[in-house]
Design an enzyme around this catalytic site. Sequence first.
Site, mmCIF file in Angstrom:
data_model
loop_
_atom_site.group_PDB
_atom_site.id
_atom_site.type_symbol
_atom_site.label_atom_id
_atom_site.label_comp_id
_atom_site.label_asym_id
_atom_site.label_seq_id
_atom_site.Cartn_x
_atom_site.Cartn_y
_atom_site.Cartn_z
ATOM 1 C CB VAL A 60 9.616 -10.437 10.147
ATOM 2 C CG1 VAL A 60 9.876 -9.524 8.968
ATOM 3 C CG2 VAL A 60 8.138 -10.438 10.543
ATOM 4 C CG ASN A 86 6.347 -1.137 6.954
ATOM 5 O OD1 ASN A 86 5.719 -0.167 7.349
ATOM 6 N ND2 ASN A 86 5.870 -1.944 6.004
ATOM 7 C CE1 TYR A 152 -1.615 -3.705 15.016
ATOM 8 C CE2 TYR A 152 -2.641 -1.955 16.291
ATOM 9 C CZ TYR A 152 -1.880 -2.375 15.220
ATOM 10 O OH TYR A 152 -1.391 -1.435 14.330
ATOM 11 C CB THR A 187 -3.580 2.086 3.397
ATOM 12 O OG1 THR A 187 -4.430 1.289 4.235
ATOM 13 C CG2 THR A 187 -2.573 2.827 4.262
#
Length: 242
Positions: A60, A86, A152, A187
């Site tokens: 990306v 995402n 972040y 996850t």
Amino acid sequence: MRLESEVAIITGAAKGMGASHAKRFIAEGAKVVITDVLTTEGEALAAELGPNALFLPLDVTNFAQLEEVVNKTESHFGPVTILVNNAGVDFPEVSIEDLQVAQYEKIIAINQHGTLYGMKAVVPNMKKAGHGAIVNISSLAGIIAANQKIAYTASKFAVRGMTKAAALELGVANIRVNSVHPGFIETDMTRHLISPELEQMFPLKRAGRVDEVTNLVLFLASGESGYCTGTEFIIDGGLNAQ
């Protein structure tokens, strides 16, 4: 079949939350292009999902690759009407003093630049289709700062801001843009961190599930959220309310 006749691109979709979104979108009638740098996993997922799924490798941070993905999607399925940005990356906690410039630049390139490039690449297709829905995956760290995660946090606040700016610009073209801000979601990468003590931090007393995030992303991608744009949707079990 809430996404019947829709064509979606989901970045970072070879596994995890992105794969969950892809599976649900297919089940709801969409044609889905799965993109990721993880070629083996992405190809396997597309094969599992059948003819309405296509895998295309994508970094990306490379705008030319994103343009190519959009062109191939249009050729294969038709104009893109849904984009889920995402793809993302995180780093362990690190102080400002110890943060390496290369670490910062990588986080910004993937989380921030990748989101912008995705939007820029699909807008002409969505205008051609006459409508579109863009869902940008941010984080709770795009609402409240994460300690010792300044890069972040910066990237996820940027996603939130770009979402609002894009929504203002693209509303006239019938393109809606919203951001999703997950908190602690269970996850494969986070399961080892879950403990009874951690879960007591959340008003709902548990970590979130991937399918719960997918339900929200589906809502924002579908016509059910037809009057929602420029808004951040928090899914954090109430953590931000404290």
